[in-house]
Enzyme design. Structure first.
Site, mmCIF file in Angstrom:
data_model
loop_
_atom_site.group_PDB
_atom_site.id
_atom_site.type_symbol
_atom_site.label_atom_id
_atom_site.label_comp_id
_atom_site.label_asym_id
_atom_site.label_seq_id
_atom_site.Cartn_x
_atom_site.Cartn_y
_atom_site.Cartn_z
ATOM 1 N N GLU A 164 0.778 -1.237 0.000
ATOM 2 C CA GLU A 164 0.000 0.000 0.000
ATOM 3 C C GLU A 164 0.815 1.295 0.000
ATOM 4 O OE1 GLU A 164 -3.012 -0.333 3.079
ATOM 5 O OE2 GLU A 164 -4.113 -1.812 1.913
ATOM 6 N N GLU A 273 -5.968 -8.010 -0.621
ATOM 7 C CA GLU A 273 -6.643 -7.798 0.652
ATOM 8 C C GLU A 273 -8.097 -7.479 0.365
ATOM 9 O OE1 GLU A 273 -5.105 -4.933 3.399
ATOM 10 O OE2 GLU A 273 -3.026 -5.454 3.012
HETATM 11 C C1 NAG Z 1 -2.849 -7.467 6.558
HETATM 12 O O1 NAG Z 1 -2.825 -6.792 7.797
HETATM 13 C C2 NAG Z 1 -2.249 -5.508 7.792
HETATM 14 C C3 NAG Z 1 -2.267 -4.976 9.179
HETATM 15 O O2 NAG Z 1 -1.434 -5.716 9.977
HETATM 16 C C4 NAG Z 1 -2.966 -4.614 6.858
HETATM 17 O O3 NAG Z 1 -2.377 -3.360 6.835
HETATM 18 C C5 NAG Z 1 -2.980 -5.251 5.512
HETATM 19 O O4 NAG Z 1 -3.698 -4.465 4.643
HETATM 20 C C6 NAG Z 1 -3.578 -6.619 5.610
HETATM 21 N N1 NAG Z 1 -3.601 -7.313 4.408
HETATM 22 C C7 NAG Z 1 -4.629 -8.056 4.133
HETATM 23 C C8 NAG Z 1 -4.604 -8.736 2.840
HETATM 24 O O5 NAG Z 1 -5.567 -8.174 4.840
#
Ligand code: NAG
Ligand code: NAG
Length: 338
Positions: A164, A273
């Site tokens: 991100e 995600e």
């Molecule tokens: C995984 O968890 C983190 C926070 O620890 C988050 O920022 C990230 O977006 C998450 N990724 C998914 C695929 O959920």
């Protein structure tokens, strides 16, 4: 998911969760969907990110082997393992590996891939190193060469350039992605997939309209194994912080723009995600999104839920067996998309 705050002092959420007792270490079940990849983000090693380097068991932890067994038993075949760039290479981007942290990463990546699943190595850094936007593309390339060298022999490890990117110059993000690709291939890691991410939290819903796509279609890889990792939550601001979903159709609507871009540019994508609350509106919205993606599986390779990991406690999207709210309340409704 963008709420970095969630990670601060997350050890406070720590609770001892009993290992699953359903004997689910059996071989991977036959997978039902057309997707190449389906799985879960397994948090822990990126927690406590204001404590650097931090201490194992206090500031951060590693995902649990038995969770991997349970989810593999459900047919899942990909796990994203967030880490902190500063914990594995602490001094500077061009520095050397911290063997303590790297040993933990070796253990979980090797465990996942020993089960026949893919393990995504995810520097969960939002395009930043010690909180500063990374502008040193050569340094970023060097970081990746050092880390990828360690896993060059494991073709089931996937390299995710960074989690991100946000509030950065779109062209810089494209340049960092290219530097990572170049660094990984220079390490001799030539068989692995590379997941690239875009600016603006790599959101699928505004992939083109926000400018995130700028420069991204031009990335090149001598191994030709780039997959575009986008994230998509279904709450009103798309941040993945609410149990409410905008409507039953919001999932499909939010991935339509990115689908068109992937097709027009002949690229492959993955939703790295996604999540929604454990309620009927969100389950319909998630179902609609996955159904649409499966119908477009020429460009969509799969999806990962956010998230699992031993320290989530009663987190609103927890996919951690045996009692995470999404594990008990969402997963049973979406098994056809695994
Ligand atoms: C995984 O968890 C983190 C926070 O620890 C988050 O920022 C990230 O977006 C998450 N990724 C998914 C695929 O959920
Ligand atoms: C290496 O990592 C361990 C565990 O995370 C930490 O305790 C130690 O201080 C680190 N060493 C350096 C030099 O950062």
């Amino acid at each position: 998911m963008r709420f970095v705050d969630l990670l601060v002092g997350a050890a406070a959420f720590a609770s001892v969760i009993a290992a699953p007792t359903d004997g689910s270490t059996s071989a991977m079940k036959k997978r039902k969907s057309k997707f190449q990849f389906t799985g879960v983000n397994e948090s822990g090693a990126e927690f406590g990110n204001t404590a650097l380097p931090g201490q194992l068991g206090k500031d951060y932890t590693w995902p649990v082997h038995s969770t991997i067994d349970t989810l593999v038993g459900k047919g899942m075949n990909i796990f994203r393992v967030p880490i902190m760039m500063e914990r594995i290479i602490p001094s500077k981007l061009t520095g050397s590996i911290n063997s303590t942290y790297a040993a933990g990463l070796d253990d979980i990546l090797n465990y996942i891939t020993s089960k026949g699943a893919y393990a995504i190595l995810d520097p969960h850094n939002f395009g930043r190193y010690y909180s500063n936007v990374i502008t040193d593309t050569a340094g970023f390339k060097a970081w990746w060469t050092t880390v990828a060298k360690r896993y060059a022999g494991n073709s089931k490890v996937i390299f995710d350039t960074n989690n991100e990117y946000h509030d950065m110059d779109n062209n810089l993000v494209a340049q960092l992605n290219q530097a990572a690709i170049d660094g990984i291939r220079a390490a001799g890691a030539t068989s692995q997939y590379i997941f690239v991410e875009g600016n603006s939290w790599s959101g699928a819903w505004h992939w083109v309209s926000s400018g995130t796509a700028t420069g991204m279609a031009s990335l090149t890889d001598p191994s030709n194994k780039i997959i575009y990792e986008m994230h998509q939550y279904l709450d009103s601001d798309g941040s993945g912080t609410s149990t409410s979903c905008v409507s039953t159709t919001i999932g499909k609507e939010r991935v339509t723009e990115a689908t068109a871009w992937l097709k027009a540019n002949k690229k492959k994508g993955i939703i790295g995600e996604t999540a929604g609350g454990a309620n009927s509106q969100c389950i319909s919205a998630v179902d609609g999104m996955l159904s649409y993606m499966e119908a477009n599986s020429d460009v969509w390779t799969g999806w990962l839920w956010w998230g699992g990991g031993p320290w989530w406690g009663d987190y609103i999207y927890s996919m951690e067996p045996p009692s995470g709210v999404a594990y008990t309340g969402v997963l049973p409704s979406i098994t056809k998309y695994i």
